[in-house]
Motif scaffolding. Structure first.
Motif, PDB file in Angstrom:
ATOM      1  N   HIS A 110      12.696  -7.939 -14.423  1.00 40.40           N
ATOM      2  CA  HIS A 110      12.918  -6.704 -13.672  1.00 40.40           C
ATOM      3  C   HIS A 110      13.162  -7.015 -12.197  1.00 40.40           C
ATOM      4  N   GLY A 111      12.378  -7.930 -11.647  1.00 38.16           N
ATOM      5  CA  GLY A 111      12.562  -8.306 -10.248  1.00 38.16           C
ATOM      6  C   GLY A 111      13.911  -8.946  -9.993  1.00 38.16           C
ATOM      7  N   LEU A 112      14.340  -9.824 -10.882  1.00 35.97           N
ATOM      8  CA  LEU A 112      15.644 -10.470 -10.734  1.00 35.97           C
ATOM      9  C   LEU A 112      16.775  -9.462 -10.866  1.00 35.97           C
ATOM     10  N   ASN A 113      16.601  -8.505 -11.763  1.00 34.46           N
ATOM     11  CA  ASN A 113      17.624  -7.476 -11.927  1.00 34.46           C
ATOM     12  C   ASN A 113      17.781  -6.623 -10.677  1.00 34.46           C
ATOM     13  N   LEU A 114      16.704  -6.478  -9.919  1.00 33.53           N
ATOM     14  CA  LEU A 114      16.754  -5.702  -8.684  1.00 33.53           C
ATOM     15  C   LEU A 114      17.361  -6.490  -7.530  1.00 33.53           C
ATOM     16  N   GLY A 115      17.594  -7.780  -7.748  1.00 33.72           N
ATOM     17  CA  GLY A 115      18.254  -8.581  -6.722  1.00 33.72           C
ATOM     18  C   GLY A 115      17.423  -9.681  -6.115  1.00 33.72           C
ATOM     19  N   ALA A 116      16.194  -9.884  -6.604  1.00 36.01           N
ATOM     20  CA  ALA A 116      15.392 -10.990  -6.079  1.00 36.01           C
ATOM     21  C   ALA A 116      16.036 -12.313  -6.459  1.00 36.01           C
ATOM     22  N   PRO A 149       0.788  -1.238   0.000  1.00 35.04           N
ATOM     23  CA  PRO A 149       0.000   0.000   0.000  1.00 35.04           C
ATOM     24  C   PRO A 149       0.819   1.287   0.000  1.00 35.04           C
ATOM     25  N   ASP A 150       2.052   1.240   0.501  1.00 35.76           N
ATOM     26  CA  ASP A 150       2.809   2.485   0.650  1.00 35.76           C
ATOM     27  C   ASP A 150       3.923   2.679  -0.376  1.00 35.76           C
ATOM     28  N   GLN A 151       4.482   1.590  -0.873  1.00 35.32           N
ATOM     29  CA  GLN A 151       5.575   1.669  -1.836  1.00 35.32           C
ATOM     30  C   GLN A 151       5.435   0.544  -2.851  1.00 35.32           C
ATOM     31  N   ASP A 152       5.994   0.774  -4.033  1.00 33.05           N
ATOM     32  CA  ASP A 152       6.016  -0.281  -5.028  1.00 33.05           C
ATOM     33  C   ASP A 152       6.947  -1.392  -4.551  1.00 33.05           C
ATOM     34  N   GLY A 153       6.509  -2.639  -4.718  1.00 35.40           N
ATOM     35  CA  GLY A 153       7.309  -3.761  -4.246  1.00 35.40           C
ATOM     36  C   GLY A 153       8.693  -3.834  -4.860  1.00 35.40           C
ATOM     37  N   TYR A 154       8.808  -3.426  -6.119  1.00 38.33           N
ATOM     38  CA  TYR A 154      10.126  -3.410  -6.749  1.00 38.33           C
ATOM     39  C   TYR A 154      11.049  -2.422  -6.038  1.00 38.33           C
ATOM     40  N   GLU A 155      10.505  -1.269  -5.672  1.00 37.28           N
ATOM     41  CA  GLU A 155      11.291  -0.266  -4.959  1.00 37.28           C
ATOM     42  C   GLU A 155      11.763  -0.812  -3.615  1.00 37.28           C
ATOM     43  N   VAL A 156      10.872  -1.504  -2.925  1.00 38.86           N
ATOM     44  CA  VAL A 156      11.209  -2.086  -1.626  1.00 38.86           C
ATOM     45  C   VAL A 156      12.310  -3.136  -1.799  1.00 38.86           C
ATOM     46  N   CYS A 157      12.217  -3.939  -2.851  1.00 41.51           N
ATOM     47  CA  CYS A 157      13.236  -4.966  -3.101  1.00 41.51           C
ATOM     48  C   CYS A 157      14.606  -4.326  -3.291  1.00 41.51           C
ATOM     49  N   GLY A 158      14.650  -3.233  -4.057  1.00 37.75           N
ATOM     50  CA  GLY A 158      15.916  -2.538  -4.261  1.00 37.75           C
ATOM     51  C   GLY A 158      16.514  -2.021  -2.965  1.00 37.75           C
ATOM     52  N   LYS A 159      15.653  -1.489  -2.080  1.00 35.55           N
ATOM     53  CA  LYS A 159      16.121  -0.983  -0.795  1.00 35.55           C
ATOM     54  C   LYS A 159      16.601  -2.119   0.106  1.00 35.55           C
ATOM     55  N   ILE A 160      15.880  -3.237   0.070  1.00 36.52           N
ATOM     56  CA  ILE A 160      16.286  -4.406   0.867  1.00 36.52           C
ATOM     57  C   ILE A 160      17.655  -4.889   0.421  1.00 36.52           C
ATOM     58  N   ARG A 161      17.846  -4.959  -0.892  1.00 36.27           N
ATOM     59  CA  ARG A 161      19.110  -5.497  -1.399  1.00 36.27           C
ATOM     60  C   ARG A 161      20.294  -4.603  -1.046  1.00 36.27           C
ATOM     61  N   LYS A 162      20.064  -3.312  -0.855  1.00 32.09           N
ATOM     62  CA  LYS A 162      21.141  -2.409  -0.453  1.00 32.09           C
ATOM     63  C   LYS A 162      21.533  -2.623   1.010  1.00 32.09           C
ATOM     64  N   ARG A 163      20.620  -3.238   1.796  1.00 32.73           N
ATOM     65  CA  ARG A 163      20.868  -3.401   3.224  1.00 32.73           C
ATOM     66  C   ARG A 163      21.313  -4.797   3.615  1.00 32.73           C
ATOM     67  N   THR A 164      20.943  -5.790   2.816  1.00 30.12           N
ATOM     68  CA  THR A 164      21.219  -7.163   3.224  1.00 30.12           C
ATOM     69  C   THR A 164      21.322  -8.071   2.008  1.00 30.12           C
ATOM     70  N   THR A 165      22.031  -9.198   2.177  1.00 28.52           N
ATOM     71  CA  THR A 165      22.113 -10.213   1.124  1.00 28.52           C
ATOM     72  C   THR A 165      21.117 -11.345   1.355  1.00 28.52           C
ATOM     73  N   THR A 166      20.221 -11.165   2.331  1.00 32.31           N
ATOM     74  CA  THR A 166      19.213 -12.186   2.622  1.00 32.31           C
ATOM     75  C   THR A 166      18.409 -12.503   1.362  1.00 32.31           C
ATOM     76  N   PRO A 167      18.182 -13.775   1.057  1.00 29.21           N
ATOM     77  CA  PRO A 167      17.422 -14.141  -0.140  1.00 29.21           C
ATOM     78  C   PRO A 167      16.018 -13.533  -0.123  1.00 29.21           C
ATOM     79  N   VAL A 168      15.600 -13.010  -1.274  1.00 27.44           N
ATOM     80  CA  VAL A 168      14.268 -12.415  -1.430  1.00 27.44           C
ATOM     81  C   VAL A 168      13.490 -13.227  -2.457  1.00 27.44           C
ATOM     82  N   ILE A 169      12.312 -13.684  -2.062  1.00 20.37           N
ATOM     83  CA  ILE A 169      11.396 -14.335  -2.997  1.00 20.37           C
ATOM     84  C   ILE A 169      10.228 -13.389  -3.227  1.00 20.37           C
ATOM     85  N   MET A 170      10.066 -12.944  -4.464  1.00 20.55           N
ATOM     86  CA  MET A 170       8.938 -12.074  -4.790  1.00 20.55           C
ATOM     87  C   MET A 170       7.678 -12.900  -4.958  1.00 20.55           C
TER      88      MET A 170
END
Length: 230
Positions: free
Chosen positions: A91-97, A58-79
């Protein structure tokens, strides 16, 4: 394993959290992107093993959130997404998912994907064969020890699995790798559902390297790397 579930629908989150808890996961629920990012901050907490990220927040685009997460941690992300087109997945994989699951999904499939990405990121990150050498294939240079790839001298940013896939194919140019073999060596799993992820990674590599003919699809068998001209 601690798992961060980013899902704005409380009913969906409650049902999924109950299933995950039965399978041994300690679930932390974030209802939006801001809560998800805050959950990553406490340094004294045990790190998350996997992050499940719904894209419809509701507050941010999920792709944007993924990019921010990847800048903070290497924890695996499943979209987790209803966007089934290949372009959205790339696009999701390019962002680090690390992977994606398309809604509606089977709970068993989701659990298998969670365990798969957790296995792949436990221990060393390099899963493809890694001789202490560099590979030169026409305009493409692959530095295996440093995990760097360049085309015509310009470095290309690849995700962990994109590099592993390219390195595997590049070590035997012209040789056809069966899909099952690639999945086994790069993803360390024999689960058939990973095949779609393989297709997306191949498409992403072709796009990033700007060499669509570099990786050839051998219909019904697998893929092979065709060395470009210098």
């Amino acid at each position: 394993m601690r798992l961060l579930l980013v899902e704005d629908d409380d009913h969906v989150a409650a049902a999924l959290s109950a299933v995950l808890a039965r399978h041994g996961f300690q679930v932390v629920h974030a209802r939006n992107g801001e809560e998800a990012l805050r959950a990553l901050l406490p340094a004294e907490k045990e790190p998350f093993g996997v992050i499940l990220l719904d894209l419809g927040l509701p507050d941010q685009d999920g792709y944007e959130v993924c990019g921010k997460i990847r800048k903070r941690t290497t924890t695996p992300v499943i979209m987790v997404t209803a966007r089934a087109d290949v372009r959205s997945r790339i696009h999701g994989l390019n962002l680090g998912a690390d992977d994606y699951v398309t809604k509606p999904y089977d709970t068993g499939e989701l659990l298998a994907r969670i365990h798969a990405v957790a296995r792949r990121t436990t221990g060393t990150e390099d899963t493809a064969p890694t001789p202490v050498a560099a590979l030169r294939l026409g305009s493409v240079a692959i530095e295996l020890p440093t995990r760097r790839v360049s085309v015509d001298g310009t470095e290309v940013q690849l995700t962990r699995k994109e590099f592993d896939l390219l390195a595997l194919l590049a070590q035997r140019p012209g040789v056809v790798f069966r899909r099952e073999q690639i999945i086994s060596e790069v993803w360390r799993t024999s689960w058939e559902g990973t095949g779609r992820t393989l297709e997306v990674h191949v498409a992403s590599l072709r796009s990033k390297l700007r060499l669509p003919a570099l990786i050839e699809t051998v219909r019904g068998v697998g893929y092979r790397l065709v060395a470009p001209s210098a």
